[in-house]
Write a protein that holds these residues in place. Structure first.
Motif, PDB file in Angstrom:
ATOM      1  N   GLY A  87      67.378  56.160 -26.784  1.00  0.00           N
ATOM      2  CA  GLY A  87      67.967  56.037 -28.120  1.00  0.00           C
ATOM      3  C   GLY A  87      69.248  56.831 -28.252  1.00  0.00           C
ATOM      4  N   TYR A  88      69.247  58.048 -27.745  1.00  0.00           N
ATOM      5  CA  TYR A  88      70.438  58.890 -27.812  1.00  0.00           C
ATOM      6  C   TYR A  88      71.581  58.279 -27.000  1.00  0.00           C
ATOM      7  CZ  TYR A  88      73.353  63.099 -27.597  1.00  0.00           C
ATOM      8  OH  TYR A  88      74.390  63.984 -27.688  1.00  0.00           O
ATOM      9  N   ALA A  89      71.264  57.731 -25.832  1.00  0.00           N
ATOM     10  CA  ALA A  89      72.289  57.072 -25.015  1.00  0.00           C
ATOM     11  C   ALA A  89      72.897  55.881 -25.763  1.00  0.00           C
ATOM     12  CB  ALA A  89      71.695  56.616 -23.684  1.00  0.00           C
ATOM     13  N   GLY A  90      72.075  55.121 -26.466  1.00  0.00           N
ATOM     14  CA  GLY A  90      72.576  53.994 -27.246  1.00  0.00           C
ATOM     15  C   GLY A  90      73.489  54.446 -28.380  1.00  0.00           C
ATOM     16  N   GLU A  91      73.119  55.533 -29.053  1.00  0.00           N
ATOM     17  CA  GLU A  91      73.954  56.067 -30.134  1.00  0.00           C
ATOM     18  C   GLU A  91      75.296  56.558 -29.594  1.00  0.00           C
ATOM     19  OE1 GLU A  91      71.321  58.987 -31.760  1.00  0.00           O
ATOM     20  OE2 GLU A  91      70.154  57.492 -32.873  1.00  0.00           O
ATOM     21  N   GLN A  92      75.280  57.215 -28.438  1.00  0.00           N
ATOM     22  CA  GLN A  92      76.531  57.675 -27.824  1.00  0.00           C
ATOM     23  C   GLN A  92      77.421  56.496 -27.437  1.00  0.00           C
ATOM     24  OE1 GLN A  92      74.737  60.181 -24.728  1.00  0.00           O
ATOM     25  NE2 GLN A  92      75.891  61.888 -25.609  1.00  0.00           N
ATOM     26  N   HIS A  93      76.809  55.439 -26.935  1.00  0.00           N
ATOM     27  CA  HIS A  93      77.565  54.228 -26.584  1.00  0.00           C
ATOM     28  C   HIS A  93      78.255  53.669 -27.830  1.00  0.00           C
ATOM     29  CE1 HIS A  93      77.427  49.970 -24.585  1.00  0.00           C
ATOM     30  NE2 HIS A  93      78.564  50.208 -25.170  1.00  0.00           N
ATOM     31  N   PHE A  94      77.524  53.583 -28.925  1.00  0.00           N
ATOM     32  CA  PHE A  94      78.109  53.068 -30.161  1.00  0.00           C
ATOM     33  C   PHE A  94      79.219  53.997 -30.658  1.00  0.00           C
ATOM     34  CE2 PHE A  94      77.852  52.215 -34.867  1.00  0.00           C
ATOM     35  CZ  PHE A  94      78.418  50.955 -34.802  1.00  0.00           C
ATOM     36  N   SER A 113      74.617  47.178 -44.618  1.00  0.00           N
ATOM     37  CA  SER A 113      73.771  47.737 -43.563  1.00  0.00           C
ATOM     38  C   SER A 113      73.670  46.774 -42.391  1.00  0.00           C
ATOM     39  CB  SER A 113      72.371  48.007 -44.107  1.00  0.00           C
ATOM     40  OG  SER A 113      72.445  48.903 -45.184  1.00  0.00           O
ATOM     41  N   HIS A 114      73.662  47.349 -41.180  1.00  0.00           N
ATOM     42  CA  HIS A 114      73.584  46.527 -39.971  1.00  0.00           C
ATOM     43  C   HIS A 114      72.728  47.208 -38.917  1.00  0.00           C
ATOM     44  CE1 HIS A 114      76.884  43.876 -41.232  1.00  0.00           C
ATOM     45  NE2 HIS A 114      77.470  44.969 -41.665  1.00  0.00           N
ATOM     46  N   LEU A 115      71.902  46.409 -38.269  1.00  0.00           N
ATOM     47  CA  LEU A 115      71.263  46.835 -37.027  1.00  0.00           C
ATOM     48  C   LEU A 115      72.269  46.581 -35.923  1.00  0.00           C
ATOM     49  CD1 LEU A 115      67.732  45.180 -37.336  1.00  0.00           C
ATOM     50  CD2 LEU A 115      68.251  47.614 -37.494  1.00  0.00           C
ATOM     51  N   ILE A 116      72.492  47.566 -35.072  1.00  0.00           N
ATOM     52  CA  ILE A 116      73.396  47.402 -33.942  1.00  0.00           C
ATOM     53  C   ILE A 116      72.543  47.402 -32.683  1.00  0.00           C
ATOM     54  CG2 ILE A 116      75.330  48.382 -32.648  1.00  0.00           C
ATOM     55  CD1 ILE A 116      76.185  47.467 -35.422  1.00  0.00           C
ATOM     56  N   PHE A 117      72.477  46.275 -32.014  1.00  0.00           N
ATOM     57  CA  PHE A 117      71.771  46.175 -30.744  1.00  0.00           C
ATOM     58  C   PHE A 117      72.813  46.364 -29.648  1.00  0.00           C
ATOM     59  CE2 PHE A 117      69.021  43.892 -33.706  1.00  0.00           C
ATOM     60  CZ  PHE A 117      67.822  44.545 -33.463  1.00  0.00           C
ATOM     61  N   ILE A 118      72.801  47.536 -29.046  1.00  0.00           N
ATOM     62  CA  ILE A 118      73.884  47.970 -28.171  1.00  0.00           C
ATOM     63  C   ILE A 118      73.687  47.573 -26.716  1.00  0.00           C
ATOM     64  CG2 ILE A 118      72.996  50.290 -27.621  1.00  0.00           C
ATOM     65  CD1 ILE A 118      76.542  49.629 -28.854  1.00  0.00           C
ATOM     66  N   ASN A 119      72.463  47.358 -26.303  1.00  0.00           N
ATOM     67  CA  ASN A 119      72.161  47.118 -24.890  1.00  0.00           C
ATOM     68  C   ASN A 119      72.443  45.656 -24.518  1.00  0.00           C
ATOM     69  OD1 ASN A 119      70.811  46.732 -22.351  1.00  0.00           O
ATOM     70  ND2 ASN A 119      69.628  48.580 -22.781  1.00  0.00           N
ATOM     71  N   PRO A 138      70.824  40.962 -40.817  1.00  0.00           N
ATOM     72  CA  PRO A 138      71.989  41.869 -40.797  1.00  0.00           C
ATOM     73  C   PRO A 138      72.068  42.627 -39.467  1.00  0.00           C
ATOM     74  CG  PRO A 138      70.228  42.879 -42.046  1.00  0.00           C
ATOM     75  CD  PRO A 138      69.734  41.508 -41.634  1.00  0.00           C
ATOM     76  N   ALA A 139      72.326  41.900 -38.413  1.00  0.00           N
ATOM     77  CA  ALA A 139      72.343  42.491 -37.076  1.00  0.00           C
ATOM     78  C   ALA A 139      73.607  42.109 -36.343  1.00  0.00           C
ATOM     79  CB  ALA A 139      71.113  42.027 -36.287  1.00  0.00           C
ATOM     80  N   VAL A 140      74.012  43.017 -35.467  1.00  0.00           N
ATOM     81  CA  VAL A 140      75.130  42.766 -34.567  1.00  0.00           C
ATOM     82  C   VAL A 140      74.547  42.845 -33.158  1.00  0.00           C
ATOM     83  CG1 VAL A 140      77.383  43.547 -33.763  1.00  0.00           C
ATOM     84  CG2 VAL A 140      76.762  43.792 -36.192  1.00  0.00           C
ATOM     85  N   PHE A 141      74.607  41.729 -32.458  1.00  0.00           N
ATOM     86  CA  PHE A 141      74.055  41.646 -31.115  1.00  0.00           C
ATOM     87  C   PHE A 141      75.136  42.021 -30.098  1.00  0.00           C
ATOM     88  CE2 PHE A 141      71.539  38.788 -33.772  1.00  0.00           C
ATOM     89  CZ  PHE A 141      70.283  39.349 -33.576  1.00  0.00           C
ATOM     90  N   PRO A 142      74.745  42.389 -28.879  1.00  0.00           N
ATOM     91  CA  PRO A 142      75.731  42.869 -27.897  1.00  0.00           C
ATOM     92  C   PRO A 142      76.936  41.941 -27.714  1.00  0.00           C
ATOM     93  CG  PRO A 142      73.525  43.241 -27.067  1.00  0.00           C
ATOM     94  CD  PRO A 142      73.373  42.445 -28.339  1.00  0.00           C
TER      95      PRO A 142
END
Length: 195
Positions: A38-45, A140-146, A159-163
């Motif tokens: 989770g932390y790695a995903g937040e750093q990526h964003f 509000s948005h879900l950010i799917f980073i992977n 309300p999502a943003v896909f990779p």
């Protein structure tokens, strides 16, 4: 402009330290891996947001309280006259939605619906902003980073943003007209003080 930096969660620091020195029980090992991912995903964003104009104010990892209820926001962006809440998910693999419930396709087990957390955060933030005297729109948005994430049977209006959509979404954010920066800075200071 980043107004509040993201720091590694204390729980993750402790588990990382312990995992180097001893074999963690399975429950703690799973928590450690979950927090690390989770932390790695937040750093990526965070890195993806670095290209936004200086007029945008970014507040990371806010722990706020409305009434006696605590809530956490991964990333809050103040851009123009709008507040954006981003809940970052670093899920990997195939998932699907059925009857508003979320499942892992591989294990066929139900997972927590991330939309519920997002909706809760938005509702509580709206109440807090009202206390501060602000009535700004919240998006509000879900950010799917992977890039290895796939969600099947998702409603078109989720309300999502896909990779594969992230670059286009960030371009839209870059084109938001500027607002009165002093007002946005004052709000950012109040949110930081409340965190």
């Amino acid at each position: 402009m980043i107004n509040k930096l993201r720091f590694e969660p204390k729980e993750l620091e402790i588990l990382r330290f312990l995992s180097r020195r001893l074999e963690l029980p399975l429950k703690n090992e799973n928590l450690y891996l979950y927090l690390e991912k989770g932390y790695a995903g937040e750093q990526h964003f965070d890195r993806e947001l670095q290209g936004l104009p200086d007029s945008c104010i970014i507040l990371n990892d806010l722990l706020l309280e409305n009434g006696s209820t605590h809530f956490q926001i991964d990333t809050l962006l103040i851009a123009g006259g709008t507040i954006f809440i981003f809940e970052v998910k670093n899920y990997e693999g195939d998932y699907y939605i059925e009857n508003e419930r979320w499942y892992s396709l591989l294990s066929r087990t139900e997972i927590k619906n991330p939309l519920l957390q997002l909706q809760r955060s938005e509702t509580l933030l709206r109440g807090l902003l009202k206390e501060f005297g602000y009535y700004l729109p919240i998006k509000s948005h879900l950010i799917f980073i992977n890039p290895g994430f796939q969600l099947y049977q998702a409603p078109i209006n989720i309300p999502a943003v896909f990779p594969s959509q992230l670059k286009r979404f960030l371009e839209k954010l870059k084109n938001i007209p500027n607002a009165v920066k002093s007002r946005n800075l004052k709000l950012a200071e109040q949110l930081n003080a409340a965190a």
